[in-house]
Design a protein around this motif. Structure first.
Motif, PDB file in Angstrom:
ATOM      1  N   ARG A   1      -2.391   0.559  -4.465  1.00  0.00           N
ATOM      2  CA  ARG A   1      -2.317  -0.772  -3.876  1.00  0.00           C
ATOM      3  C   ARG A   1      -1.910  -1.747  -4.985  1.00  0.00           C
ATOM      4  NH1 ARG A   1      -4.418  -3.080   0.720  1.00  0.00           N
ATOM      5  NH2 ARG A   1      -5.624  -1.192   1.146  1.00  0.00           N
TER       6      ARG A   1
ATOM      7  N   LEU B   1       0.870  -1.164   0.000  1.00  0.00           N
ATOM      8  CA  LEU B   1       0.000   0.000   0.000  1.00  0.00           C
ATOM      9  C   LEU B   1       0.906   1.212   0.000  1.00  0.00           C
ATOM     10  CD1 LEU B   1      -2.709   1.474   0.209  1.00  0.00           C
ATOM     11  CD2 LEU B   1      -2.546   1.238   2.701  1.00  0.00           C
TER      12      LEU B   1
ATOM     13  N   ARG C   1      -2.655   7.271  -4.056  1.00  0.00           N
ATOM     14  CA  ARG C   1      -2.865   6.070  -3.259  1.00  0.00           C
ATOM     15  C   ARG C   1      -2.814   4.884  -4.215  1.00  0.00           C
ATOM     16  NH1 ARG C   1      -5.145   4.552   1.732  1.00  0.00           N
ATOM     17  NH2 ARG C   1      -6.164   2.513   1.730  1.00  0.00           N
TER      18      ARG C   1
END
Length: 210
Positions: free
Chosen positions: A98, A89, A96
């Motif tokens: 992942r 992450l 952001r």
């Protein structure tokens, strides 16, 4: 004449997205600056952005690579281990991300046998440079970095990135895709196939580059 050598030991992840934005994440548990992570973003129009956790690190990275814009923002990489694989992450200011990796490739298994002292050597990087260029277009293992700087990479492991979800400035960047075209931050790109590479990176400063 050999200059001062600064070594960064950690991982580089490179992923493309269906939006055309490409991301290169460096995660460095051991470096001359202590543990840190940074993110390089290249937009579809070619704009290159550095997301760095401090001005000192931003200045060093910007003197080694090329960017159109620099943002000093909090950057963190959290490694988790879900069933069936490993995942990261990444949180860096407006980004952001992942990502999830698969099993080590045959090349990754081979690279994991390289002794750490040998992987730091420019001789090893020179030996790997030609086959790297032939097998992975755009990839280079050594070359000239910023003014007065030489850099080489010693890969010590390789895993494919099999899934990724990225949001930048609140907008999804789309599905995982190859790094195509290659990123243009320095003398070489990350592999075209999304990958997580275990690596020791050495930056050599000539007297003029210190």
């Amino acid at each position: 004449m050999t200059g001062e050598r600064l070594r960064f030991d950690g991982w580089i992840a490179g992923v493309g997205t269906s939006s055309g934005t490409r991301l290169v994440i460096g995660h460095w548990p051991r470096s001359p600056f202590g543990a840190f992570s940074d993110v390089m973003v290249e937009h579809p129009d070619g704009e290159r952005v550095l997301l760095a956790p401090s001005r000192r690190i931003a200045d060093f990275v910007a003197a080694t690579y090329r960017f159109d814009r620099i943002e000093v923002v909090p950057v963190s990489v959290t490694a988790v281990a879900p069933a069936g694989g490993s995942a990261w992450l990444v949180e860096a200011g407006p980004l952001r991300l992942r990502l999830r990796t698969g099993r080590r490739t045959a090349l990754g298994l081979l690279l994991s046998t390289v002794p750490a002292p040998f992987a730091r050597s420019p001789v090893w990087a020179a030996l790997c440079d030609v086959p790297a260029r032939l097998l992975m277009p755009g990839v280079r293992t050594l070359g000239r970095a910023g003014p007065g700087r030489r850099e080489w990479y010693g890969a010590r492991g390789l895993r494919p990135v099999v899934a990724a979800e990225a949001v930048l400035d609140g907008v999804s960047l789309g599905a995982l895709a190859p790094l195509d075209p290659p990123v243009a931050f320095g003398f070489g790109s990350a592999p075209r196939s999304p990958s997580l590479v275990r690596v020791t990176t050495t930056v050599e400063l000539t007297p003029a580059g210190r």
